[in-house]
Design an enzyme around this catalytic site. Structure first.
Site, mmCIF file in Angstrom:
data_model
loop_
_atom_site.group_PDB
_atom_site.id
_atom_site.type_symbol
_atom_site.label_atom_id
_atom_site.label_comp_id
_atom_site.label_asym_id
_atom_site.label_seq_id
_atom_site.Cartn_x
_atom_site.Cartn_y
_atom_site.Cartn_z
ATOM 1 N N ASN A 8 0.855 -1.182 0.000
ATOM 2 C CA ASN A 8 0.000 0.000 0.000
ATOM 3 C C ASN A 8 0.894 1.236 0.000
ATOM 4 O O ASN A 8 1.411 1.642 1.036
ATOM 5 C CB ASN A 8 -0.905 -0.038 1.237
ATOM 6 C CG ASN A 8 -1.843 1.151 1.315
ATOM 7 O OD1 ASN A 8 -1.718 2.107 0.544
ATOM 8 N ND2 ASN A 8 -2.773 1.091 2.250
ATOM 9 N N ARG A 65 -2.623 -1.794 -3.549
ATOM 10 C CA ARG A 65 -3.724 -0.855 -3.438
ATOM 11 C C ARG A 65 -3.533 0.228 -4.494
ATOM 12 O O ARG A 65 -2.462 0.836 -4.582
ATOM 13 C CB ARG A 65 -3.723 -0.220 -2.055
ATOM 14 C CG ARG A 65 -4.761 0.861 -1.960
ATOM 15 C CD ARG A 65 -4.688 1.547 -0.626
ATOM 16 N NE ARG A 65 -5.747 2.535 -0.554
ATOM 17 C CZ ARG A 65 -5.598 3.714 0.055
ATOM 18 N NH1 ARG A 65 -4.454 4.023 0.624
ATOM 19 N NH2 ARG A 65 -6.590 4.561 0.088
ATOM 20 N N HIS A 154 -12.236 4.532 -0.596
ATOM 21 C CA HIS A 154 -12.322 3.669 0.602
ATOM 22 C C HIS A 154 -13.158 2.435 0.322
ATOM 23 O O HIS A 154 -13.699 1.821 1.247
ATOM 24 C CB HIS A 154 -12.983 4.416 1.790
ATOM 25 C CG HIS A 154 -12.109 5.402 2.487
ATOM 26 N ND1 HIS A 154 -12.623 6.499 3.131
ATOM 27 C CD2 HIS A 154 -10.766 5.446 2.665
ATOM 28 C CE1 HIS A 154 -11.634 7.205 3.664
ATOM 29 N NE2 HIS A 154 -10.506 6.574 3.389
ATOM 30 N N GLY A 186 -8.518 10.095 6.476
ATOM 31 C CA GLY A 186 -9.542 10.358 5.468
ATOM 32 C C GLY A 186 -10.845 9.808 6.015
ATOM 33 O O GLY A 186 -10.826 8.911 6.853
ATOM 34 N N ARG A 215 -8.562 17.459 5.326
ATOM 35 C CA ARG A 215 -9.375 17.860 4.164
ATOM 36 C C ARG A 215 -10.694 18.470 4.619
ATOM 37 O O ARG A 215 -11.294 18.020 5.594
ATOM 38 C CB ARG A 215 -9.682 16.652 3.269
ATOM 39 C CG ARG A 215 -8.464 16.010 2.658
ATOM 40 C CD ARG A 215 -8.879 14.965 1.600
ATOM 41 N NE ARG A 215 -7.784 14.066 1.322
ATOM 42 C CZ ARG A 215 -7.814 12.745 1.520
ATOM 43 N NH1 ARG A 215 -8.909 12.163 1.980
ATOM 44 N NH2 ARG A 215 -6.760 12.011 1.256
ATOM 45 N N ASP A 256 -5.297 15.372 14.596
ATOM 46 C CA ASP A 256 -5.598 14.128 15.300
ATOM 47 C C ASP A 256 -6.812 14.335 16.211
ATOM 48 O O ASP A 256 -6.805 15.207 17.087
ATOM 49 C CB ASP A 256 -4.374 13.718 16.133
ATOM 50 C CG ASP A 256 -4.514 12.306 16.679
ATOM 51 O OD1 ASP A 256 -5.568 11.975 17.246
ATOM 52 O OD2 ASP A 256 -3.549 11.533 16.537
ATOM 53 N N MET A 257 -7.856 13.525 16.009
ATOM 54 C CA MET A 257 -9.087 13.686 16.781
ATOM 55 C C MET A 257 -8.848 13.535 18.282
ATOM 56 O O MET A 257 -9.536 14.161 19.089
ATOM 57 C CB MET A 257 -10.146 12.694 16.284
ATOM 58 C CG MET A 257 -11.481 12.806 16.979
ATOM 59 S SD MET A 257 -12.182 14.480 16.978
ATOM 60 C CE MET A 257 -13.339 14.368 15.627
ATOM 61 N N GLY A 304 -9.782 4.708 12.543
ATOM 62 C CA GLY A 304 -9.258 5.285 13.791
ATOM 63 C C GLY A 304 -10.293 5.965 14.676
ATOM 64 O O GLY A 304 -10.482 5.583 15.836
ATOM 65 N N VAL A 305 -10.964 6.978 14.164
ATOM 66 C CA VAL A 305 -11.954 7.696 14.959
ATOM 67 C C VAL A 305 -13.198 6.833 15.173
ATOM 68 O O VAL A 305 -13.725 6.749 16.296
ATOM 69 C CB VAL A 305 -12.347 9.025 14.265
ATOM 70 C CG1 VAL A 305 -13.403 9.762 15.077
ATOM 71 C CG2 VAL A 305 -11.125 9.900 14.019
ATOM 72 N N GLY A 306 -13.663 6.188 14.131
ATOM 73 C CA GLY A 306 -14.891 5.389 14.228
ATOM 74 C C GLY A 306 -14.776 4.263 15.244
ATOM 75 O O GLY A 306 -15.714 3.978 15.989
ATOM 76 N N GLU A 356 -8.053 -3.222 5.662
ATOM 77 C CA GLU A 356 -7.956 -3.085 4.210
ATOM 78 C C GLU A 356 -6.919 -4.036 3.626
ATOM 79 O O GLU A 356 -7.112 -4.577 2.541
ATOM 80 C CB GLU A 356 -7.636 -1.624 3.860
ATOM 81 C CG GLU A 356 -8.834 -0.723 4.115
ATOM 82 C CD GLU A 356 -8.510 0.757 4.157
ATOM 83 O OE1 GLU A 356 -7.945 1.207 5.176
ATOM 84 O OE2 GLU A 356 -8.824 1.460 3.189
HETATM 85 P P1 ADP Z 1 -5.649 6.236 8.248
HETATM 86 O O1 ADP Z 1 -6.838 6.904 7.648
HETATM 87 O O2 ADP Z 1 -4.380 7.004 8.070
HETATM 88 O O3 ADP Z 1 -5.545 4.758 7.983
HETATM 89 P P2 ADP Z 1 -6.678 5.604 10.889
HETATM 90 O O4 ADP Z 1 -7.871 4.905 10.374
HETATM 91 O O5 ADP Z 1 -5.707 4.825 11.704
HETATM 92 O O6 ADP Z 1 -5.881 6.397 9.797
HETATM 93 O O7 ADP Z 1 -7.192 6.843 11.762
HETATM 94 C C1 ADP Z 1 -6.269 7.728 12.301
HETATM 95 C C2 ADP Z 1 -6.986 8.734 13.153
HETATM 96 O O8 ADP Z 1 -7.781 8.071 14.144
HETATM 97 C C3 ADP Z 1 -6.036 9.597 13.947
HETATM 98 O O9 ADP Z 1 -5.664 10.725 13.228
HETATM 99 C C4 ADP Z 1 -6.853 9.979 15.144
HETATM 100 O O10 ADP Z 1 -7.489 11.223 14.862
HETATM 101 C C5 ADP Z 1 -7.941 8.949 15.240
HETATM 102 N N1 ADP Z 1 -7.918 8.210 16.503
HETATM 103 C C6 ADP Z 1 -7.166 7.144 16.846
HETATM 104 N N2 ADP Z 1 -7.421 6.760 18.118
HETATM 105 C C7 ADP Z 1 -8.369 7.617 18.601
HETATM 106 C C8 ADP Z 1 -9.062 7.768 19.849
HETATM 107 N N3 ADP Z 1 -8.823 6.949 20.878
HETATM 108 N N4 ADP Z 1 -9.973 8.756 19.945
HETATM 109 C C9 ADP Z 1 -10.220 9.589 18.918
HETATM 110 N N5 ADP Z 1 -9.604 9.500 17.737
HETATM 111 C C10 ADP Z 1 -8.691 8.538 17.567
#
Ligand code: ADP
Length: 372
Positions: A8, A65, A154, A186, A215, A256-257, A304-306, A356
Site C-alpha cells: 500500500n 492498493r 475507501h 480520510g 481535508r 488528530d481527533m 481510527g476515529v470510528g 484493508e
Molecule cells: P488512516 O486513515 O491514516 O488509515 P486511521 O484509520 O488509523 O488512519 O485513523 C487515524 C486517526 O484516528 C487519527 O488521526 C486519530 O485522529 C484517530 N484516533 C485514533 N485513536 C483515537 C481515539 N482513541 N480517539 C479519537 N480518535 C482517535
C-alpha cells in the site's frame, strides 16, 4: 502456496503485509518516503527495501492498493502492460495518489518476474453507484470529456466492513441495508444495499464529503473562485489548502481527533466548534442515506476515529431516536467488534475494525486462484 504480499503505497509511506493464507508472516510501514535525508528517496527505493527484507519464496501474487480506477476498472485485475498504461492514464484524476501506487507496481514487476501483480482499486466497490448518484449536475459534454463524476473511495474498507457487519449480526449480506462510516485520517460514508454501494460521500476525488484530518470535505465551489480572485491564491495553493491544511487541522491546528477531543474537554472554543462541525456533517449524511435507502438495518463505525471515539459515535447519532437509532452508553464504551445499540433497537449500530490489507489479500487471491 497461497502466500500473498500486500503493498500500500501512500503519498509519504509504504505499508506492507505478507500473508500465508490468513496468517500474517510479516508486516510494517516505511515512513517519510521522499523526505531527503530522513527516509528513502522515493517510492521505488522504499519498495525495493521491503522486497529485499522479506523471504518471498512461494509467493502466489502481490496485491497493490490503487486509489483511482477511473471508469475502466470495476474489479481487481492482474497488471500487464496494457493495464499499467491504463492506470497511468488515470493519473490526472488522482495526481496525489496513483503515481505512488504505480511506482510500487513497477518495482514489484521488475523484482518478481513471473509473480502476478494484482491492482485492487479503492473506487471499484462503488462501480454499482446508480447513475443518479454518480452524476454531478454540470454540462454533460464537459463532464464526459474530463471524466467529471463521482467515483467514490475507501471501497475496500466499505466492502469489508459491510460484509463483516452482516456476519456480526448473523444476517445474509444480500438482504442487509447498511450505512458504513469510515472515519480515519480520510473519512467517508457509504450506503450499502444488499452488498452494493448505492451512495458514497467522496466524489471525483477523496476531497468531497465528511470533514477529515486535513481535508475540508463539502464546500461551496465558489470558495475556490473567491480565493483565486480575491485572495490571489493559485490553483495549486487552493488544492494544498483544501487537501492538506483544512479539516480538523485547519480548524484547530491539530489533525488528530484525540488531540481535538482533549482540547474540547478542556473547554477550548476552537476545538469545540471543530468537533461540532465534524459530527454534524456525519449526522447529515446518516440522515440523507437513511432517506435514500428507505430502510436501514445497520450503521457501522470503523477506522481510527470510528473505532476508538465513543464521543464521536454518541454525538453523531444523538437525537436520531425517531429513526430507530440509539446508542447504549455502556456498550459504546466497550471495545472490540460489537453491537453498541440497545437490544431490540430497530437499527443495529456496530463498531467493526476495518482491515484493508486483509481485504486486498483476499481479493488478490480471488483474482489469481478463483473464488473460494
Ligand atoms: P488512516 O486513515 O491514516 O488509515 P486511521 O484509520 O488509523 O488512519 O485513523 C487515524 C486517526 O484516528 C487519527 O488521526 C486519530 O485522529 C484517530 N484516533 C485514533 N485513536 C483515537 C481515539 N482513541 N480517539 C479519537 N480518535 C482517535
Amino acid at each position: 502456496m497461497s502466500r500473498v504480499l500486500v503493498l500500500n503505497c501512500g503519498s509519504s509511506s509504504v505499508k506492507y503485509r505478507l500473508y500465508d493464507g490468513e496468517e500474517i508472516l510479516g508486516s510494517g510501514t516505511v515512513e517519510r518516503v521522499g523526505e531527503a535525508g530522513r527516509g528513502p528517496a522515493d517510492h521505488e527505493t522504499a519498495v525495493r527495501q521491503i522486497l529485499d527484507g522479506l523471504d518471498l519464496g512461494g509467493l502466489a501474487a502481490v496485491g497493490h492498493r490503487v486509489v483511482h480506477g477511473g471508469r475502466r476498472f470495476t474489479e481487481p485485475v492482474v497488471v500487464d502492460d496494457a493495464v499499467f498504461s491504463a492506470i497511468e492514464e488515470i493519473v490526472p484524476l488522482a495526481p496525489l495518489h496513483n503515481p505512488a501506487n504505480l511506482a510500487g507496481i513497477r518495482v514489484a514487476r521488475e523484482a518478481l518476474p513471473g509473480v502476478p501483480q494484482v491492482a485492487v482499486f479503492d473506487t471499484a466497490f462503488h462501480h454499482t453507484l446508480p447513475e443518479a448518484a454518480a452524476t454531478y449536475a454540470i454540462d454533460r459534454a464537459t463532464a464526459e470529456r474530463y471524466g467529471v463524476r463521482r467515483y467514490g473511495f475507501h471501497g475496500t474498507s466499505h466492502a469489508y466492513v459491510s460484509r463483516r457487519t452482516a456476519q456480526l449480526l448473523g444476517r445474509p449480506y444480500e438482504e442487509l441495508n447498511t450505512i458504513t462510516l469510515h472515519l480515519g485520517n480520510g473519512a467517508s460514508a457509504c450506503a450499502v444495499a444488499g452488498g452494493r454501494s448505492v451512495a458514497t460521500s467522496m466524489g471525483m476525488s477523496p476531497l468531497e464529503g465528511l470533514v477529515m484530518g486535513t481535508r475540508s470535505g463539502d464546500l461551496d465551489p465558489t470558495v475556490i473562485f473567491h480565493l483565486r480572485r480575491e485572495g490571489g491564491m493559485t490553483v495549486d495553493d487552493i488544492d494544498d489548502l483544501l487537501n492538506h491544511r483544512s479539516g480538523l487541522l485547519g480548524l484547530t491546528g491539530a489533525n488528530d481527533m484525540r488531540e481535538v477531543q482533549a482540547r474540547y474537554e478542556a473547554g477550548d472554543a476552537a476545538a469545540t466548534l471543530a468537533f461540532d462541525v465534524y459530527c454534524r456533517r456525519i449526522t447529515g449524511y446518516v440522515g440523507a442515506y437513511y432517506a435514500l435507502l428507505g430502510r436501514v438495518d445497520a450503521i457501522t463505525f470503523t477506522a481510527g476515529v470510528g473505532q476508538h471515539s465513543p464521543e464521536v459515535r454518541a454525538a453523531t447519532l444523538a437525537n436520531l431516536g425517531r429513526l430507530g437509532i440509539a446508542v447504549d452508553p455502556e456498550r459504546n464504551a466497550g471495545s472490540g467488534d460489537r453491537v453498541i445499540s440497545p437490544d431490540g433497537a430497530e437499527v443495529a449500530v456496530c463498531v467493526i475494525a476495518t482491515d484493508e490489507e486483509r481485504e486486498i489479500a483476499r481479493e488478490t487471491r480471488t483474482v489469481v486462484e478463483g473464488p473460494h
